[in-house]
Motif scaffolding. Structure first.
Motif: not given
Length: 184
Positions: A118, A145, A142, A92, A111
């Motif tokens: 995550a 996160w 997640g 990401r 991700i």
């Protein structure tokens, strides 16, 4: 450091038991999946030669696991070069910077392509010696996160390499503790 609870890296079984106790305290539940997760995390930490396994928590997030190891490299690592080898569909964000203690760092947020969760990988390089400290933060859900990533980031930012051969990946800093000496 508040929000980071290291667990013992004795035997895989002891690590799994201690990790399970921390996860149950944090989650406040008897979720049967926690035992499997604790066992898998403990086995992976031992298999990878981790120097740290910890639970990272924040009141607005599900707990995440932080695993760290110091790894020898062929030559002192350049964070710019590390970024060239980090690629994939689940990346990401890749950020380069410097820790609060002055070490070069590469931060990679992953991700998963499918499912929740995550992962954040932080590679701190030691410009004086051929080694890196690799921290991996994993949140199975997640949820929250950014909150748990912030707690882990403050922890990792304080890393200090000790002299090679001393057996410690970090030394205590004012206002914080190394992962090995934090209260349990």
């Amino acid at each position: 450091m508040p929000g980071v609870t290291p667990v013992s890296l004795g035997t895989p079984e002891r690590t799994a038991d201690e990790l399970l106790a921390v996860l149950r305290r944090v989650k406040g539940t008897r979720d049967p999946g926690l035992e499997v997760s604790a066992t898998q995390a403990a086995e992976m930490a031992h298999r990878q030669g981790a120097g740290l396994l910890a639970v990272v928590e924040h009141p607005d997030a599900d707990p995440a696991l932080l695993v760290a190891a110091v790894v020898g490299v062929d030559r002192p690592a350049d964070p710019g070069e590390l970024g060239l080898h980090i690629d994939g569909p689940s990346i990401r964000d890749v950020t380069r910077g410097e820790t609060a203690t002055g070490y070069p760092v590469v931060i990679v947020e992953r991700i998963p392509v499918t499912g929740p969760g995550a992962q954040l990988q932080v590679v701190v390089t030691d410009p004086d010696h051929p080694r890196v400290a690799v921290f991996t933060l994993h949140s199975p859900t997640g949820r929250g996160w950014l909150d748990v990533a912030g707690v882990a980031g403050r922890f990792v930012s304080g890393v200090e390499f000790s002299a090679p051969g001393t057996g410690s990946a970090s030394t205590p800093r004012p206002g914080g503790t190394s992962g090995r000496s934090a209260p349990r």
